[in-house]
Scaffold this motif. Structure first.
Motif, PDB file in Angstrom:
ATOM      1  N   VAL A 152      -7.533  15.207 -15.397  1.00 12.99           N
ATOM      2  CA  VAL A 152      -7.611  14.868 -13.982  1.00 12.99           C
ATOM      3  C   VAL A 152      -7.013  13.478 -13.822  1.00 12.99           C
ATOM      4  N   GLN A 153      -5.891  13.374 -13.115  1.00 17.91           N
ATOM      5  CA  GLN A 153      -5.160  12.115 -12.999  1.00 17.91           C
ATOM      6  C   GLN A 153      -5.205  11.610 -11.561  1.00 17.91           C
ATOM      7  N   VAL A 154      -5.616  10.348 -11.406  1.00 14.14           N
ATOM      8  CA  VAL A 154      -5.792   9.799 -10.065  1.00 14.14           C
ATOM      9  C   VAL A 154      -5.605   8.287 -10.100  1.00 14.14           C
ATOM     10  N   GLY A 155      -5.018   7.763  -9.042  1.00 11.99           N
ATOM     11  CA  GLY A 155      -4.843   6.319  -8.912  1.00 11.99           C
ATOM     12  C   GLY A 155      -5.782   5.763  -7.867  1.00 11.99           C
ATOM     13  N   THR A 156      -6.048   4.447  -7.959  1.00  7.60           N
ATOM     14  CA  THR A 156      -6.904   3.785  -6.990  1.00  7.60           C
ATOM     15  C   THR A 156      -6.104   2.792  -6.165  1.00  7.60           C
ATOM     16  N   GLY A 157      -6.621   2.464  -5.001  1.00 14.26           N
ATOM     17  CA  GLY A 157      -5.968   1.506  -4.116  1.00 14.26           C
ATOM     18  C   GLY A 157      -6.473   1.696  -2.700  1.00 14.26           C
ATOM     19  N   ASP A 158      -6.641   0.602  -1.985  1.00 14.31           N
ATOM     20  CA  ASP A 158      -7.180   0.674  -0.633  1.00 14.31           C
ATOM     21  C   ASP A 158      -6.027   0.834   0.361  1.00 14.31           C
ATOM     22  N   ARG A 159      -5.734   2.060   0.756  1.00 15.62           N
ATOM     23  CA  ARG A 159      -4.601   2.315   1.644  1.00 15.62           C
ATOM     24  C   ARG A 159      -4.817   1.742   3.035  1.00 15.62           C
ATOM     25  N   GLU A 160      -6.054   1.417   3.378  1.00 12.81           N
ATOM     26  CA  GLU A 160      -6.319   0.791   4.675  1.00 12.81           C
ATOM     27  C   GLU A 160      -6.032  -0.710   4.657  1.00 12.81           C
ATOM     28  N   LYS A 161      -5.850  -1.263   3.469  1.00 13.62           N
ATOM     29  CA  LYS A 161      -5.496  -2.682   3.340  1.00 13.62           C
ATOM     30  C   LYS A 161      -4.354  -2.803   2.332  1.00 13.62           C
ATOM     31  N   PRO A 162      -3.205  -2.201   2.597  1.00 19.21           N
ATOM     32  CA  PRO A 162      -2.142  -2.135   1.592  1.00 19.21           C
ATOM     33  C   PRO A 162      -1.514  -3.483   1.259  1.00 19.21           C
ATOM     34  N   LEU A 163      -1.667  -4.474   2.123  1.00 20.85           N
ATOM     35  CA  LEU A 163      -1.059  -5.776   1.878  1.00 20.85           C
ATOM     36  C   LEU A 163      -2.044  -6.793   1.314  1.00 20.85           C
ATOM     37  N   LYS A 164      -3.232  -6.348   0.989  1.00 18.93           N
ATOM     38  CA  LYS A 164      -4.232  -7.259   0.430  1.00 18.93           C
ATOM     39  C   LYS A 164      -3.697  -7.859  -0.871  1.00 18.93           C
ATOM     40  N   ALA A 165      -3.630  -9.185  -0.911  1.00 21.99           N
ATOM     41  CA  ALA A 165      -2.941  -9.845  -2.017  1.00 21.99           C
ATOM     42  C   ALA A 165      -3.861 -10.299  -3.132  1.00 21.99           C
ATOM     43  N   SER A 166      -5.164 -10.322  -2.888  1.00 21.94           N
ATOM     44  CA  SER A 166      -6.068 -10.797  -3.932  1.00 21.94           C
ATOM     45  C   SER A 166      -7.337  -9.955  -3.939  1.00 21.94           C
ATOM     46  N   GLY A 167      -8.073 -10.054  -5.033  1.00 22.38           N
ATOM     47  CA  GLY A 167      -9.338  -9.338  -5.139  1.00 22.38           C
ATOM     48  C   GLY A 167      -9.199  -7.875  -5.504  1.00 22.38           C
ATOM     49  N   THR A 168      -7.984  -7.430  -5.821  1.00 20.10           N
ATOM     50  CA  THR A 168      -7.788  -6.032  -6.182  1.00 20.10           C
ATOM     51  C   THR A 168      -7.593  -5.902  -7.688  1.00 20.10           C
TER      52      THR A 168
END
Length: 237
Positions: free
Chosen positions: A180-196
């Motif tokens: 099961v292959q899946v990526g993470t990322g907050d698509r509602e904040k795609p330009l968030k530059a820190s804390g990810t």
């Protein structure tokens, strides 16, 4: 079948047998029986079949909770379910409830015996959890959901999964397992530059009945990766 995304908490079905004269077939929303936890309908209504059920069925995630817009979302108020519907009538066949976080991603369908009918599915949520759903019969009471991985503690910023996982059957020690292959990322904040601290995961479903964590996977960033030890459940980048 059309959801509403940010526009609301409903799913509409249209009869387009005569394309020049379409009509509304049915509608469900969070006021429908058993669906009070339905969130904003982001998840694709995927149409498939289950052996023993005459009509095709729909399987979809419970949707998005606007509370997730916050940098520190609290207890989910909606969306943390997976729903199975009769595609012809809109009847609710099963609601898998109590998932850790909302499920805006589409659900991945698996036909393990290649008979043209769904017998398992995989869902992911906004807390970084992966779920297996099995359909051993046509009786909804027999359908079971199991959390097989939980990466919520692997990053202070969380591991939000907005897109359906890719699922591939493979062999391990002569037995069939599912990658099961899946990526993470907050698509509602795609330009968030820190804390990810987002990752791409491959989770091996070996039939585990309790969730594995990031310590049960192998990092691909240390010395490269040519194989996964038998005591591990996948890898991540």
């Amino acid at each position: 079948y059309a959801g509403m995304r940010r526009g609301g908490r409903a799913l509409y079905a249209f009869n387009v047998t005569t394309p020049s004269s379409p009509s509304l077939l049915w509608k469900i929303d969070n006021n429908s029986s058993g669906l009070s936890a339905l969130g904003q309908t982001w998840s694709e209504a995927r149409v498939t079949r289950i052996k023993g059920i005459d009509d095709p069925v729909i399987i979809m995630g419970g949707g998005y909770d606007p509370g997730e817009d916050s940098s520190a979302p609290g207890t989910p108020t909606m969306g943390n379910i997976v729903v199975v519907l009769n595609s012809a009538t809109g009847e609710v066949l099963k609601v898998f409830s109590g998932l850790s976080r909302p499920v805006p991603a589409s659900v991945s369908i698996v036909d393990s015996d290649r008979d043209g009918q769904m017998d398992r599915a995989y869902a992911v949520d906004l807390g970084g959890s992966v779920y297996r759903i099995v359909f051993p019969s046509a009786t909804p009471a027999d359908w079971v959901i199991t959390k097989i991985a939980d990466f919520s503690a692997s990053s202070a910023s969380g591991q939000k999964m907005f897109y359906a996982p890719a699922v591939t059957p493979t062999q391990l020690g002569g037995a069939t397992v599912y990658a099961v292959q899946v990526g993470t990322g907050d698509r509602e904040k795609p330009l968030k530059a820190s804390g990810t601290e987002d990752r791409y995961f491959t989770v091996l479903d070996k039939g585990q009945t309790s969730p594995v964590g990031i310590a049960d996977l192998v990092s691909m960033t240390t010395n490269g990766l040519s194989s996964i030890p038998n005591n591990k459940y996948g890898c991540y980048l």
